[in-house]
Design a protein around this motif. Structure first.
Motif, PDB file in Angstrom:
ATOM      1  N   VAL A   1       0.854  -1.182   0.000  1.00  0.00           N
ATOM      2  CA  VAL A   1       0.000   0.000   0.000  1.00  0.00           C
ATOM      3  C   VAL A   1       0.889   1.230   0.000  1.00  0.00           C
ATOM      4  CG1 VAL A   1      -1.721   1.337   1.282  1.00  0.00           C
ATOM      5  CG2 VAL A   1      -1.888  -1.160   1.197  1.00  0.00           C
ATOM      6  N   ASP A   2       0.593   2.189  -0.869  1.00  0.00           N
ATOM      7  CA  ASP A   2       1.319   3.458  -0.923  1.00  0.00           C
ATOM      8  C   ASP A   2       0.322   4.570  -0.650  1.00  0.00           C
ATOM      9  OD1 ASP A   2       2.886   5.652  -1.359  1.00  0.00           O
ATOM     10  OD2 ASP A   2       3.602   5.036  -3.326  1.00  0.00           O
ATOM     11  N   ALA A   3       0.367   5.104   0.579  1.00  0.00           N
ATOM     12  CA  ALA A   3      -0.564   6.152   0.998  1.00  0.00           C
ATOM     13  C   ALA A   3       0.063   7.514   0.707  1.00  0.00           C
ATOM     14  CB  ALA A   3      -0.899   6.003   2.481  1.00  0.00           C
ATOM     15  N   GLY A   4      -0.062   7.949  -0.527  1.00  0.00           N
ATOM     16  CA  GLY A   4       0.518   9.222  -0.919  1.00  0.00           C
ATOM     17  C   GLY A   4      -0.313  10.395  -0.449  1.00  0.00           C
ATOM     18  N   THR A   5       0.206  11.589  -0.692  1.00  0.00           N
ATOM     19  CA  THR A   5      -0.482  12.793  -0.246  1.00  0.00           C
ATOM     20  C   THR A   5      -1.756  13.042  -1.030  1.00  0.00           C
ATOM     21  OG1 THR A   5       1.701  13.739   0.238  1.00  0.00           O
ATOM     22  CG2 THR A   5      -0.163  15.238   0.248  1.00  0.00           C
TER      23      THR A   5
ATOM     24  N   THR B   1      -3.628 -11.894   8.795  1.00  0.00           N
ATOM     25  CA  THR B   1      -2.629 -11.577   7.772  1.00  0.00           C
ATOM     26  C   THR B   1      -1.475 -10.787   8.394  1.00  0.00           C
ATOM     27  OG1 THR B   1      -4.311 -11.500   6.020  1.00  0.00           O
ATOM     28  CG2 THR B   1      -2.207 -10.395   5.593  1.00  0.00           C
ATOM     29  N   PRO B   2      -0.228 -11.212   8.197  1.00  0.00           N
ATOM     30  CA  PRO B   2       0.905 -10.489   8.790  1.00  0.00           C
ATOM     31  C   PRO B   2       1.044  -9.067   8.224  1.00  0.00           C
ATOM     32  CG  PRO B   2       1.559 -12.692   8.091  1.00  0.00           C
ATOM     33  CD  PRO B   2       0.207 -12.442   7.506  1.00  0.00           C
ATOM     34  N   VAL B   3       1.410  -8.152   9.120  1.00  0.00           N
ATOM     35  CA  VAL B   3       1.652  -6.752   8.749  1.00  0.00           C
ATOM     36  C   VAL B   3       3.065  -6.395   9.204  1.00  0.00           C
ATOM     37  CG1 VAL B   3       0.921  -4.348   8.998  1.00  0.00           C
ATOM     38  CG2 VAL B   3      -0.788  -6.196   9.047  1.00  0.00           C
ATOM     39  N   ILE B   4       3.859  -5.768   8.316  1.00  0.00           N
ATOM     40  CA  ILE B   4       5.246  -5.453   8.667  1.00  0.00           C
ATOM     41  C   ILE B   4       5.385  -3.984   9.062  1.00  0.00           C
ATOM     42  CG2 ILE B   4       6.120  -7.216   7.100  1.00  0.00           C
ATOM     43  CD1 ILE B   4       7.094  -4.705   5.366  1.00  0.00           C
ATOM     44  N   SER B   5       6.548  -3.660   9.630  1.00  0.00           N
ATOM     45  CA  SER B   5       6.824  -2.295  10.051  1.00  0.00           C
ATOM     46  C   SER B   5       6.946  -1.355   8.850  1.00  0.00           C
ATOM     47  CB  SER B   5       8.111  -2.253  10.889  1.00  0.00           C
ATOM     48  OG  SER B   5       8.425  -0.945  11.277  1.00  0.00           O
ATOM     49  N   GLY B   6       7.749  -1.739   7.846  1.00  0.00           N
ATOM     50  CA  GLY B   6       7.843  -0.974   6.614  1.00  0.00           C
ATOM     51  C   GLY B   6       8.705   0.267   6.713  1.00  0.00           C
ATOM     52  N   VAL B   7       8.687   1.070   5.643  1.00  0.00           N
ATOM     53  CA  VAL B   7       9.422   2.334   5.547  1.00  0.00           C
ATOM     54  C   VAL B   7       8.506   3.336   4.851  1.00  0.00           C
ATOM     55  CG1 VAL B   7      11.716   1.297   5.459  1.00  0.00           C
ATOM     56  CG2 VAL B   7      10.462   1.670   3.331  1.00  0.00           C
ATOM     57  N   PHE B   8       8.873   4.636   4.913  1.00  0.00           N
ATOM     58  CA  PHE B   8       8.027   5.595   4.206  1.00  0.00           C
ATOM     59  C   PHE B   8       8.401   5.663   2.732  1.00  0.00           C
ATOM     60  CE2 PHE B   8      11.427   8.583   5.224  1.00  0.00           C
ATOM     61  CZ  PHE B   8      11.321   9.634   4.316  1.00  0.00           C
ATOM     62  N   ASP B   9       7.745   6.531   1.974  1.00  0.00           N
ATOM     63  CA  ASP B   9       7.731   6.366   0.516  1.00  0.00           C
ATOM     64  C   ASP B   9       9.071   6.578  -0.174  1.00  0.00           C
ATOM     65  OD1 ASP B   9       7.760   9.116   0.883  1.00  0.00           O
ATOM     66  OD2 ASP B   9       5.890   9.499  -0.192  1.00  0.00           O
ATOM     67  N   ILE B  10       9.938   7.429   0.377  1.00  0.00           N
ATOM     68  CA  ILE B  10      11.215   7.673  -0.305  1.00  0.00           C
ATOM     69  C   ILE B  10      12.079   6.411  -0.345  1.00  0.00           C
ATOM     70  CG2 ILE B  10      13.396   8.944  -0.129  1.00  0.00           C
ATOM     71  CD1 ILE B  10      11.793  11.396   0.635  1.00  0.00           C
ATOM     72  N   PRO B  11      12.389   5.776   0.791  1.00  0.00           N
ATOM     73  CA  PRO B  11      13.150   4.524   0.697  1.00  0.00           C
ATOM     74  C   PRO B  11      12.368   3.397   0.047  1.00  0.00           C
ATOM     75  CG  PRO B  11      12.566   4.986   2.987  1.00  0.00           C
ATOM     76  CD  PRO B  11      12.223   6.205   2.197  1.00  0.00           C
ATOM     77  N   ALA B  12      11.043   3.412   0.183  1.00  0.00           N
ATOM     78  CA  ALA B  12      10.252   2.358  -0.467  1.00  0.00           C
ATOM     79  C   ALA B  12      10.413   2.422  -1.982  1.00  0.00           C
ATOM     80  CB  ALA B  12       8.776   2.487  -0.085  1.00  0.00           C
TER      81      ALA B  12
ATOM     82  N   GLY C   1       5.838  10.893   4.167  1.00  0.00           N
ATOM     83  CA  GLY C   1       6.593  11.029   5.396  1.00  0.00           C
ATOM     84  C   GLY C   1       6.328  12.358   6.083  1.00  0.00           C
ATOM     85  N   ASP C   2       6.976  12.537   7.238  1.00  0.00           N
ATOM     86  CA  ASP C   2       6.914  13.782   8.006  1.00  0.00           C
ATOM     87  C   ASP C   2       5.472  14.093   8.425  1.00  0.00           C
ATOM     88  OD1 ASP C   2       9.769  14.359   7.759  1.00  0.00           O
ATOM     89  OD2 ASP C   2       9.331  14.678   5.647  1.00  0.00           O
ATOM     90  N   GLY C   3       5.212  15.335   8.798  1.00  0.00           N
ATOM     91  CA  GLY C   3       3.900  15.679   9.312  1.00  0.00           C
ATOM     92  C   GLY C   3       3.720  15.214  10.747  1.00  0.00           C
ATOM     93  N   CYS C   4       2.495  15.314  11.225  1.00  0.00           N
ATOM     94  CA  CYS C   4       2.198  14.975  12.624  1.00  0.00           C
ATOM     95  C   CYS C   4       0.817  14.333  12.703  1.00  0.00           C
ATOM     96  CB  CYS C   4       2.260  16.238  13.478  1.00  0.00           C
ATOM     97  SG  CYS C   4       2.244  15.954  15.259  1.00  0.00           S
ATOM     98  N   TRP C   5       0.778  13.049  13.075  1.00  0.00           N
ATOM     99  CA  TRP C   5      -0.447  12.258  13.148  1.00  0.00           C
ATOM    100  C   TRP C   5      -0.592  11.783  14.595  1.00  0.00           C
ATOM    101  CZ3 TRP C   5      -2.864  10.458   8.293  1.00  0.00           C
ATOM    102  CH2 TRP C   5      -2.272  11.021   7.161  1.00  0.00           C
TER     103      TRP C   5
ATOM    104  N   CYS D   1       2.138   8.808   8.734  1.00  0.00           N
ATOM    105  CA  CYS D   1       0.974   8.305   8.009  1.00  0.00           C
ATOM    106  C   CYS D   1       0.892   6.786   8.007  1.00  0.00           C
ATOM    107  CB  CYS D   1       0.999   8.843   6.584  1.00  0.00           C
ATOM    108  SG  CYS D   1      -0.327   8.226   5.533  1.00  0.00           S
ATOM    109  N   LYS D   2       1.978   6.121   7.600  1.00  0.00           N
ATOM    110  CA  LYS D   2       1.923   4.666   7.477  1.00  0.00           C
ATOM    111  C   LYS D   2       1.721   3.996   8.834  1.00  0.00           C
ATOM    112  CE  LYS D   2       6.733   3.287   8.010  1.00  0.00           C
ATOM    113  NZ  LYS D   2       6.796   4.112   9.190  1.00  0.00           N
ATOM    114  N   ASP D   3       2.269   4.632   9.914  1.00  0.00           N
ATOM    115  CA  ASP D   3       2.138   4.056  11.255  1.00  0.00           C
ATOM    116  C   ASP D   3       0.685   4.079  11.712  1.00  0.00           C
ATOM    117  OD1 ASP D   3       4.963   3.843  11.314  1.00  0.00           O
ATOM    118  OD2 ASP D   3       5.091   5.933  11.935  1.00  0.00           O
ATOM    119  N   TRP D   4      -0.022   5.134  11.346  1.00  0.00           N
ATOM    120  CA  TRP D   4      -1.448   5.219  11.649  1.00  0.00           C
ATOM    121  C   TRP D   4      -2.213   4.096  10.946  1.00  0.00           C
ATOM    122  CZ3 TRP D   4      -5.775   6.239  13.947  1.00  0.00           C
ATOM    123  CH2 TRP D   4      -6.967   6.442  13.244  1.00  0.00           C
TER     124      TRP D   4
END
Length: 511
Positions: free
Chosen positions: A8-12, A233-244, A81-85, A158-161
């Motif tokens: 999943v890519d949760a873009g702006t 279903t397993p869910v991983i920690s992941g990374v935000f969109d730039i390294p992804a 990435g970034d922002g405040c959630w 964002c992705k952590d939410w």
């Protein structure tokens, strides 16, 4: 039955979910718009509940399209990435998310630059702050909405939410945490950074750190109903969109680089450790122990080309224009273009909000073709400038984004950088990166290198022309010296315009 991984890519502006088989082939994809709210000028927010519901919608569409013929092995999330959630103890949003593109904390950032707090963050994280970073946003909340922080229990990205909504687990990975919370060398939260906000308890808001390939939880019952994913279903920690995107493009080995040539030009190189010296503004992302990215996000992207075709090339076909300017020599017969067309100026590898685009060396011997080639070259030179400040020789550069569609430009990138330019197959590189990390977490691949070797295919490769490389070396040196000489001129221009506007506003109108 085919086995698939979901990314999943949760873009702006858009949310995407895609399923990939273990050979990296995209099986299904779903996309939905993700509008940004602007409650005040310069503010950028999104409703967190709406964000989740839209994410659940695209996941459910992919799951439905997969049907019974595919086994879903796991899911990975990436996103802006970034922002405040912020959420409270019960897991409910405290307020709408404040995004990375929000500018309300600009004065706080300026103050932190002046008083040295920005240097503390840069020393700990290897990264420069800007108004959309969560820490200055939290300072803004402390000053303007203290009740928001009082009600908050956890700060997310964002992705952590979204991972929390899937699993109920509160975690953050290294890449998102790098700016602004992480001690990038120790891979743990920096106590020095937390103390910069004038609010007691910032450290209590930070969730558990989890490496990108850690399985942080499983899809819960409520989330299974909303998304259609099988419960458990397993869910991983992941990374935000730039390294992804770097991972999805295949840039995972030390010395490999990737560039996304779009509205901005994002350039980054894989490192095995944080750089000892930061030669320009940018960010150092800790993806995992022994896997770092040094990145520069230049504002000098494809809007320069869009503007030139509308205002110089009279909206002619790209292929026709490029065929003509390809015949011109390196340096466009002495015409240089600085591609700082954005009204925000430039941010990486130098910060200069007053920077503006310009031609240098224009003479009667030049025509439209020279101007068009100079603009293409200007963006390529800005990319070179980013990699010069990353200060690592790239073995190859994986190119994606709108600029990668031009073979002429890709060859120019190769000649200007002196490195091979490689085009990865596929468009959804962020979602693919999230899926590949999921596959590593589930032991479907031995490691990221093995995952990339199996799943990433390329569509084209451009080798640098040995005759043109030294010429671009010379032209880049002039490009670099010329923009540095313009710093004071750009500032003077702004001050002069301010005086002109003041004069015009105070001049009596003719009767």
């Amino acid at each position: 039955m085919s086995r698939v991984l979901i990314g999943v890519d949760a873009g702006t502006s858009n949310l995407k979910a895609a399923a990939f088989d273990l050979d990296g082939q995209q099986v299904e994809i779903a996309t939905i718009e993700n509008p940004v709210e602007t409650p005040q000028t310069g503010w950028q927010e999104q409703n967190m509940t709406t964000n989740w519901k839209k994410t659940a919608t695209v996941i459910s569409e992919v799951v439905e399209d997969l049907g019974d013929d595919h086994e879903i092995l796991g899911i990975g999330i990436t996103g802006q990435g970034d922002g405040c959630w912020l959420i409270d103890e019960d897991g409910d949003p405290v307020r709408d998310a404040i995004l990375w593109s929000d500018g309300r904390a600009a004065e706080i950032v300026d103050e932190w630059v002046d008083n040295g707090k920005a240097d503390v963050i840069r020393e700990a994280t290897g990264t420069d702050i800007f108004p959309g970073v969560s820490l200055p946003i939290m300072q803004w909340l402390a000053e303007n909405e203290p009740e928001t922080l009082d009600d908050a229990d956890t700060v997310f990205f964002c992705k952590d939410w979204l991972k929390f909504k899937l699993t109920g687990e509160r975690t953050m990975d290294y890449s998102d945490a790098t700016l602004p919370f992480l001690d990038v060398e120790a891979l743990e939260y920096s106590e020095d950074v937390q103390e910069l906000v004038d609010y007691d308890g910032v450290d209590d808001l930070l969730p558990r750190l989890a490496p990108p390939t850690e399985i942080i939880g499983e899809v819960t019952g409520d989330a299974a109903v909303e998304t259609g994913l099988p419960e458990g279903t397993p869910v991983i920690s992941g990374v935000f969109d730039i390294p992804a995107c770097a991972i999805g493009s295949g840039a995972v080995r030390p010395g490999e680089s990737s560039s996304i040539v779009g509205t901005t030009s994002l350039n980054q190189t894989v490192l095995t450790e944080p750089p000892e010296e930061l030669l320009g503004r940018g960010f150092t992302l800790a993806v995992d122990d022994g896997f770092y990215l040094r990145s520069m996000a230049s504002m000098a992207g494809t809007p320069n080309i869009d503007w030139s075709y509308e205002n110089i090339a009279n909206n002619r076909e790209f292929a026709d224009v490029e065929a003509e300017i390809e015949e011109l020599p390196v340096g466009s017969d002495g015409l240089l273009y600085h591609p700082y067309l954005s009204s925000s100026g430039e941010r990486h590898p130098f910060l200069k909000t007053s920077a503006r685009a310009q031609f240098i060396g224009l003479s009667p011997e030049h025509d439209q073709k020279h101007m068009m080639r100079a603009i293409y070259e200007g963006v390529a030179l800005a990319m070179r400038d980013s990699f010069e400040h990353i200060d690592v020789d790239s073995d190859r550069v994986m190119i994606s984004g709108g600029g990668s569609r031009s073979a002429f430009w890709c060859q120019m990138f190769a000649d200007c950088l002196g490195a091979p330019i490689v085009l990865p197959e596929g468009d959804e590189l962020g979602a693919k990166g999230a899926a590949l990390l999921t596959g590593v977490a589930l032991d479907e691949y031995d490691d990221l290198e093995a995952a990339v070797d199996r799943t990433v295919r390329t569509t084209d490769r451009f080798e640098p022309d040995p005759e043109k490389v030294p010429k671009y070396d010379e032209w880049y040196e002039f490009y670099h010296d010329a923009y540095q000489a313009m710093f004071e001129v750009w500032d003077d221009r702004v001050e002069t315009l301010d005086r002109l506007h003041d004069t015009q506003s105070t001049t009596p109108q003719a009767q």
